[in-house]
Write an enzyme that holds these catalytic residues in place. Structure first.
Site, mmCIF file in Angstrom:
data_model
loop_
_atom_site.group_PDB
_atom_site.id
_atom_site.type_symbol
_atom_site.label_atom_id
_atom_site.label_comp_id
_atom_site.label_asym_id
_atom_site.label_seq_id
_atom_site.Cartn_x
_atom_site.Cartn_y
_atom_site.Cartn_z
ATOM 1 N N GLU A 44 1.676 1.259 -11.813
ATOM 2 C CA GLU A 44 0.994 2.340 -12.531
ATOM 3 C C GLU A 44 0.257 1.819 -13.758
ATOM 4 O O GLU A 44 0.562 0.742 -14.283
ATOM 5 C CB GLU A 44 2.025 3.408 -12.926
ATOM 6 N N GLU A 55 2.053 0.670 -0.627
ATOM 7 C CA GLU A 55 1.572 0.287 0.706
ATOM 8 C C GLU A 55 0.280 -0.507 0.603
ATOM 9 O O GLU A 55 0.085 -1.518 1.270
ATOM 10 C CB GLU A 55 1.317 1.531 1.575
ATOM 11 N N CYS A 87 -3.509 5.716 1.483
ATOM 12 C CA CYS A 87 -2.802 4.618 2.165
ATOM 13 C C CYS A 87 -2.920 4.771 3.683
ATOM 14 O O CYS A 87 -3.060 3.777 4.400
ATOM 15 C CB CYS A 87 -1.344 4.566 1.734
HETATM 16 N N1 THU Z 1 2.812 6.220 -4.457
HETATM 17 C C1 THU Z 1 2.907 5.143 -3.618
HETATM 18 O O1 THU Z 1 3.205 4.021 -4.056
HETATM 19 N N2 THU Z 1 2.662 5.331 -2.297
HETATM 20 C C2 THU Z 1 2.290 6.515 -1.737
HETATM 21 O O2 THU Z 1 2.021 6.561 -0.534
HETATM 22 C C3 THU Z 1 2.240 7.724 -2.561
HETATM 23 C C4 THU Z 1 2.469 7.548 -4.007
HETATM 24 C C5 THU Z 1 3.076 6.030 -5.890
HETATM 25 C C6 THU Z 1 1.874 6.210 -6.785
HETATM 26 C C7 THU Z 1 2.535 6.557 -8.092
HETATM 27 O O3 THU Z 1 2.871 5.358 -8.781
HETATM 28 C C8 THU Z 1 3.824 7.252 -7.697
HETATM 29 O O4 THU Z 1 4.027 6.961 -6.327
HETATM 30 C C9 THU Z 1 3.828 8.740 -7.904
HETATM 31 O O5 THU Z 1 2.747 9.334 -7.308
#
Ligand code: THU
Length: 124
Positions: A44, A55, A87
């Site tokens: 993030e 992913e 993704c």
């Molecule tokens: N996130 C993922 O890593 N993969 C996904 O398919 C959906 C969301 C993460 C993004 C963010 O850091 C957190 O989950 C909350 O949305």
């Protein structure tokens, strides 16, 4: 690779998640044709939309290391969430019909799905 190994790899990847804002940790892993396992985790940013999903980090990392063919992709979250729309698009383009394993880290369960089910009629 057996299912327990896939769970172990994916939970290990999830430990690297950098999610100080959402506190929602996501791990991903994939296996290349030669048996190499590549990890991804969500990373993030203070500029929120700049955040990358686990992913896509795994897939982009593998592609940037020269891998082109994959046996499976896995994703682990605390509630067994499925990959987001962005993704899914990248999975459709780069993973083909490789199985996708969705892991719930609380229940330690693993479900198998496919991109056909997650993203019918993909843009390619
Ligand atoms: N996130 C993922 O890593 N993969 C996904 O398919 C959906 C969301 C993460 C993004 C963010 O850091 C957190 O989950 C909350 O949305």
């Amino acid at each position: 690779m057996n299912k327990q190994n896939i769970i172990d790899h994916t939970l290990k990847a999830r430990k690297n998640a950098s999610a100080p804002y959402s506190k929602y940790k996501v791990g991903a892993a994939l296996e290349t044709l030669d048996g190499t396992v590549v990890y991804g985790c969500n990373v993030e940013s203070k500029a929120y939309p700049t955040t990358l999903c686990a992913e896509r980090v795994a897939i982009f990392s593998a592609i940037s290391s020269g891998y082109k063919d994959f046996k499976w992709l896995s994703v682990a979250t605390e509630d067994g969430a499925y990959p987001c729309g962005s993704c899914r698009q990248i999975i459709a383009e780069y993973l083909g019909d490789a199985p996708i394993f969705v892991i719930n880290s609380r229940t330690m369960s693993l479900l198998e799905t496919s991109i056909d089910k997650l993203l019918p009629h993909p843009f390619k």
